[in-house]
Design an enzyme around this catalytic site. Structure first.
Site, short mmCIF file in Angstrom:
data_model
loop_
_atom_site.label_atom_id
_atom_site.label_comp_id
_atom_site.label_asym_id
_atom_site.label_seq_id
_atom_site.Cartn_x
_atom_site.Cartn_y
_atom_site.Cartn_z
CB ILE A 14 12.98 9.87 9.64
CG1 ILE A 14 13.44 9.92 8.17
CG2 ILE A 14 13.30 11.18 10.35
CD1 ILE A 14 12.67 10.89 7.31
NE ARG A 34 -1.79 2.10 13.61
CZ ARG A 34 -2.72 1.95 12.67
NH1 ARG A 34 -2.54 2.48 11.47
NH2 ARG A 34 -3.83 1.29 12.92
CE1 TYR A 147 3.29 11.35 2.92
CE2 TYR A 147 4.35 12.65 1.20
CZ TYR A 147 4.42 11.95 2.39
OH TYR A 147 5.62 11.86 3.06
#
Length: 236
Positions: A14, A34, A147
């Site tokens: 996304i 990252r 989550y």
């Protein structure tokens, strides 16, 4: 004046679709991941202006990232938080380190990026933030309690922040996707899960990106959660 956009998690899924769409609209886009090499490759592919590496679980790296953006592109006008991880397991089988990682990346990392972005936006006397949540944060799901907590926490944070900064002409919204074709949904049984979706298919990252752009550019929407799930929530 051209808007400066920071997209955390902007090198894949996304986030990458958002980066591409913003670049197509001639915004100055910083792709943040990252992995610096992955960020550079994505930035080159989507036509972004800057590629940076940042582990959002580390506050000092977030601070350095915003300094780089400011020095190279200017103050941040738009912030999109798409960086996130998934570690599915029943709570009794969830490792403590996974609990910490999920909350650190998905929730605390987003809080920290928003905090840094606000300093730029206050100077600019306006701005917009879109945080990528999940339908799991709304409805819950077996094996995703942590989550789900991180994503529902994101919604509560975003709504509260929207109230805090509205008088400064800064808007904060959330996009909550359902099943989207990304790295996170690889390995899922798409044929069976699709039966749960009234529109009969998984979504594409580009469709979520359109929703993100809509919220970034809508001057009279703040504190909103836009669900992009093909109607999945109707079945949950």
């Amino acid at each position: 004046m051209t808007k400066v956009c920071a997209v955390f998690g902007g090198s894949r899924g996304i986030g990458k679709a958002v980066s591409k769409l913003l670049a197509q609209r001639d915004y100055k886009v910083a792709v943040i991941s990252r992995d610096l090499e992955v960020a550079k490759a994505a930035a080159a592919e989507v036509g972004a202006h800057l590629a940076l590496s940042c582990d959002v679980s580390k506050e000092n790296e977030i601070q350095d990232t915003f300094k780089e953006i400011t020095n190279n592109l200017g103050n941040v006008d738009y912030l999109v938080n798409s960086a996130g991880i998934r570690r599915d397991a029943l709570l009794l089988r969830t490792r403590s380190e996974d609990i910490r990682s999920l909350l650190s990346v998905n929730l605390v990392g987003t809080i920290q990026t928003c905090k840094l972005a606000l300093r730029s936006m206050i100077q600019q006397q306006g701005g917009a933030i879109v945080n990528i949540g999940s339908i799991v944060g709304h409805k819950g799901n077996i094996g995703q309690s942590i989550y789900g907590a991180s994503k529902e926490g994101l919604i509560g944070f975003s709504k509260s922040l929207a109230k805090e900064v509205a008088k400064r002409n800064i808007r904060v919204n959330v996009v909550a996707p359902g099943f989207i074709h990304t790295d996170m949904t690889l390995g899922l049984e798409e044929d069976s899960l699709t039966k749960m979706v009234p529109l009969g298919r998984f979504g594409d990252p580009e469709e979520v990106a359109q929703s993100v752009l809509f919220l970034l550019e809508s001057p009279y929407i703040t504190g909103h959660v836009l669900v992009v799930d093909g109607g999945l929530q109707l079945q949950m």
